[in-house]
Design an enzyme around this catalytic site. Structure first.
Site, PDB file in Angstrom:
ATOM      1  CG  ASP A   7     -19.770   6.572 -14.087  1.00  0.00           C
ATOM      2  OD1 ASP A   7     -18.998   6.567 -13.750  1.00  0.00           O
ATOM      3  OD2 ASP A   7     -18.973   8.282 -14.748  1.00  0.00           O
ATOM      4  CG  HIS A  39     -18.462  -2.153  -8.975  1.00  0.00           C
ATOM      5  ND1 HIS A  39     -18.332  -0.881 -10.093  1.00  0.00           N
ATOM      6  CD2 HIS A  39     -16.876  -2.475  -9.999  1.00  0.00           C
ATOM      7  CE1 HIS A  39     -17.666  -0.889 -10.990  1.00  0.00           C
ATOM      8  NE2 HIS A  39     -16.985  -2.182 -11.144  1.00  0.00           N
ATOM      9  CG  LEU A  73     -39.080   3.015  -4.962  1.00  0.00           C
ATOM     10  CD1 LEU A  73     -39.601   4.844  -6.359  1.00  0.00           C
ATOM     11  CD2 LEU A  73     -38.063   3.452  -4.246  1.00  0.00           C
TER      12      LEU A  73
END
Length: 258
Positions: free
Chosen positions: A38, A55, A149
């Site tokens: 955020d 972004h 991962l």
């Protein structure tokens, strides 16, 4: 003289961070870390830039944190990239966000493959634009054999919709006789969710100072540890991630016990 002092300070900080990373690896590392990324818009606004610039900068942070999470031995990293509610944003911003997975995976995919990272996604893919679906599907296909991962993108994801869809599938299976009503347990219901192949998150990180879940993994986060920071996501770095892991390692998880 000032430049030399700054250079020494940077080197010293880097050395300190490496020491902390080594210490973390000597203790229990959260198997699954989920992040609500955020603050991109506010980061851009503070710099008099369009929201999309935030972004784009945030995309670079995903790359850095993915590499560090992999190094630390985290098994799954779930990042909340786009919610089912984000379609309400201005069209230009939504269009840009839908292009980010294509850009991110297009440039980062070779490195993900080299690092043995597997790309997965939770969310409603059928409602994404074709170019976004194509980029995500290619990354998932090209990395499906990787054993390191799991980089799990929550893309067009909403937890309430996920839970409601799970309930509907349970009811359908009960009505068709596939499952008996008394066979339904928490573990069984979890298998009807998008995260059925994943362990629940051990640690949730949320940036930008907001302290809420925003319809993110409401079922899965029941016993997760939460860590909040005022740092905006584009400013989030390896040291912040290490700090979150250290906080996790300093807590006692009782899961309702004593």
């Amino acid at each position: 003289m000032l430049n030399k002092m700054n250079l020494w300070k940077n080197q010293n900080n880097s050395s300190s961070l490496r020491d902390r990373i080594h210490q973390i690896k000597d203790h229990e590392v959260p198997s699954h870390v989920a992040i609500i990324m955020d603050g991109n818009g506010r980061w851009a606004k503070k710099r008099a830039l369009p929201r999309v610039a935030g972004h784009h900068e945030g995309m670079k942070v995903v790359r850095k944190i993915t590499k560090l999470a992999s190094e630390l031995g985290v098994k799954t990293l779930t990042v909340y990239a786009f919610s089912t509610e984000n379609w309400k944003r201005p069209k230009m911003e939504v269009d840009f966000l839908m292009k980010l997975p294509e850009e991110f995976l297009g440039t980062f995919l070779p490195e993900l493959i080299e690092e043995n990272v597997r790309v997965e996604m939770i969310g409603y893919m059928d409602k994404l634009p074709e170019h976004t679906r194509r980029a995500v599907s290619k990354a998932m296909e090209d990395t499906k054999g990787n054993t390191g991962l799991i980089l799990n993108f929550a893309l067009n994801y909403g937890s309430r919709a996920e839970i409601l869809d799970g309930v509907k599938r349970v009811l359908a299976d009960v009505e068709s006789g596939i499952m008996k009503e008394d066979e339904l347990t928490e573990e069984v219901f979890s298998s009807y969710l998008m995260t059925k192949e994943l362990n629940d998150p051990d640690l949730l990180i949320r940036t930008s100072g907001e302290i809420r879940l925003s319809n993110f993994m409401l079922w899965q986060l029941a016993y997760s540890e939460f860590w909040f920071t005022d740092v905006l996501w584009p400013d989030f770095n390896e040291e912040h991630f290490v700090e979150a892991i250290e906080a996790f390692q300093g807590r006692q998880r009782r899961f309702g016990g004593v």
